[in-house]
Design an enzyme around this catalytic site. Structure first.
Site, mmCIF file in Angstrom:
data_model
loop_
_atom_site.group_PDB
_atom_site.id
_atom_site.type_symbol
_atom_site.label_atom_id
_atom_site.label_comp_id
_atom_site.label_asym_id
_atom_site.label_seq_id
_atom_site.Cartn_x
_atom_site.Cartn_y
_atom_site.Cartn_z
ATOM 1 N N LYS A 98 0.842 -1.203 0.000
ATOM 2 C CA LYS A 98 0.000 0.000 0.000
ATOM 3 C C LYS A 98 0.876 1.251 0.000
ATOM 4 O O LYS A 98 1.932 1.292 0.649
ATOM 5 C CB LYS A 98 -0.905 -0.032 1.226
ATOM 6 C CG LYS A 98 -1.973 1.041 1.306
ATOM 7 C CD LYS A 98 -2.836 0.804 2.541
ATOM 8 C CE LYS A 98 -3.885 1.865 2.747
ATOM 9 N NZ LYS A 98 -4.703 1.607 3.969
ATOM 10 N N SER A 179 -9.611 1.644 3.478
ATOM 11 C CA SER A 179 -8.792 2.415 2.566
ATOM 12 C C SER A 179 -7.786 1.594 1.765
ATOM 13 O O SER A 179 -7.200 2.101 0.803
ATOM 14 C CB SER A 179 -8.015 3.487 3.356
ATOM 15 O OG SER A 179 -7.098 2.912 4.266
ATOM 16 N N SER A 203 -9.896 -0.652 7.582
ATOM 17 C CA SER A 203 -9.255 -0.431 6.285
ATOM 18 C C SER A 203 -8.567 -1.647 5.696
ATOM 19 O O SER A 203 -8.161 -1.626 4.537
ATOM 20 C CB SER A 203 -8.258 0.732 6.380
ATOM 21 O OG SER A 203 -8.948 1.947 6.466
#
Length: 495
Positions: A98, A179, A203
């Site tokens: 990420k 997210s 997330s």
């Protein structure tokens, strides 16, 4: 041939790698980390072929074709790394990371924001160092909800100014959630066998369940949070996002110190599982899937306690949110100041976004940032610390721990999510139910495993436990996964 020559020839042959004389083949689509390790060990493929396979799928599926748009940036050294990765438990295995986790290479680390695009981190985050040392090939960075979805209440999950919009591989018109949107979508679409996401509250588990893969949020602190762009150190953690629980456990053994997970297919036999009915929602199709799973769990020997109450959770969540905005300002200011670059504080970040409103805020604003910036007075900071302490007590000792103790439970369970809504950049997320707050606020482990589908959209099944029972939670999830076999490849439906 003399006997000595025969022995020398045999010895030389034994010293050759297993791949000698074999035709190397690319891996099949949706091969797991465990599958790829077996193929590498038997000499049927090579790290370079695996990397090439992933890069080809990214070109075909992510950048053209369905255009999932999960990958923010590819590692230009990926092929070189695949030919020189060190031996280790992840030797030759590609992993995506990420874009809020620092890497000191030719890739940026920006949290999806244009404000950080001109300054590269000076060193790898410890978790990136561990992946490299274990032999993994860091293939690229995944898109995310910008700033891990802490910028605005009107945000669209999976959108960032730098990366654009990530879509759900099962239904391209629907949200990938967030997210860690890109990490979940990439693994679900078979772009790579594994990715690393981060979670503050939901997330990891929300996009994992929404995209139909395994997501594991470990006990906060098991994986180093250094080098991760923060929201709050009290809840932030990285975690694996994979096709199977076995693969999540394999990554945890690299990412955390002294971590072992003995996954047993019969782990559910005699396990006591408590149903958090207050977190199961009201979607009849989701509840039907969940109740069918309960029957399978009972048949496998699990003891189901239904319902189990968490009466303190609403207050815990409210207090944690109050504390989080205060902690966001403190933790983000500290991070930006030490990192360097164009913005060195939350105030400068807010000003940058205003200056670049056309590119940074075409769809939603930065209301949460603006609220957080006002919370820097000493008395407010003290108030936030008190709220955090109370939230952790209510969610942990007086919440999850009390329920586990009262009913002598191994874990709490519920459906992770309701089906995600359609993408609507003009109005933002539709905020379907996700069960994440109890474990997030307490800092405890939370695993989601595929449960089934509603309207072609994946639904997950959650296991939550007390602090540092991560290995046990993974074992329960692994047994559930073997029982249900609910994961399936996405169809990339256009509607």
């Amino acid at each position: 041939m003399t006997r000595r020559r025969l022995l020398q020839t045999a010895a030389a042959a034994a010293a050759l790698p297993a791949s000698c004389g074999k035709k190397h083949l690319p891996p099949p689509p949706y091969a797991t980390l465990a599958d790829l390790r077996a193929l590498l060990s038997s000499g049927q493929t090579t790290p370079l072929l695996i990397a090439e396979h992933c890069l080809a799928r990214i070109a075909q599926i992510d950048k053209s074709g369905p255009r999932v748009n999960a990958i923010l940036e590819l590692n230009p050294a990926a092929r070189t790394l695949a030919t020189s990765c060190p031996p280790g438990p992840l030797h030759g295995l590609p992993v995506l990371i990420k874009d809020n986790i620092e890497t000191a290479d030719d890739m940026l680390t920006t949290a999806g924001s244009l404000a950080l695009r001109m300054h590269r981190p000076a060193k790898d985050a410890p978790l990136a160092q561990r992946l490299r040392a274990a032999g993994a090939v860091i293939l690229g960075k995944t898109n995310l909800s910008e700033w891990a979805n802490i910028r605005s209440p009107h945000s669209t999950s999976g959108w960032s100014a730098r990366g654009g919009l990530t879509r759900n591989p099962h239904r391209l018109t629907h949200s990938a959630s967030g997210s860690s949107s890109g990490s979940a979508a990439a693994v679900a679409a078979g772009l790579a066998p594994a990715a690393i996401g981060t979670e503050t509250n939901g997330s990891i588990v929300s996009p994992a369940s929404a995209c139909g893969i395994v997501g594991f949020k470990p006990t906060v602190g098991l994986i180093s949070g250094a080098g991760i762009i923060p929201i709050t150190h009290w809840q932030d953690t990285a975690g694996p996002m994979t096709l199977t629980v076995q693969d999540a456990a394999l990554l945890m053994q690299t990412l955390a110190d002294n971590f072992t997970a003995d996954l047993q297919s019969d782990a559910l036999k005699g396990a006591r599982l408590g149903v958090i009915r207050s977190h199961c929602g009201k979607n009849s199709q989701v509840l039907a899937l969940f109740d069918a799973a309960l029957e399978k769990l009972h048949a496998a020997g699990a003891v189901i306690v239904d319902p189990v109450n968490l009466p303190t959770m609403r207050e815990a969540g409210s207090l944690a949110w109050k504390a989080m905005l205060i902690e966001l300002r403190q933790d983000l200011n500290a991070y930006l100041a030490q990192r360097g670059g164009d913005v060195r504080s939350l105030a400068e970040l807010i000003a940058f976004n205003e200056k670049h409103r056309d590119t940074e805020m075409p769809h939603f604003g930065q209301e949460f940032f603006e609220q957080a910036e006002k919370l820097g007075m000493p008395d407010i900071i003290a108030e936030g610390a008190a709220a955090r302490a109370e939230a952790r007590r209510l969610a942990g000792p007086d919440g999850i721990d009390a329920a586990l103790r009262e009913h002598r439970l191994d874990a709490l369970i519920c459906p992770t999510n309701d089906p995600v809504g359609k993408i609507d950049l003009a109005h933002g997320d539709t905020h379907e139910r996700v069960a994440s707050t109890p474990a997030a606020v307490a800092g405890y482990p939370h695993l989601t495993v595929p449960l089934g589908f509603v309207d072609h959209l994946p639904i997950g099944f959650s296991f939550m436990g007390t602090a540092k029972t991560d290995a046990h939670i993974l074992s329960l999830g692994h047994a559930f996964e073997q029982l249900t076999q609910a994961r399936r490849a996405p169809e990339f439906r256009a509607a």
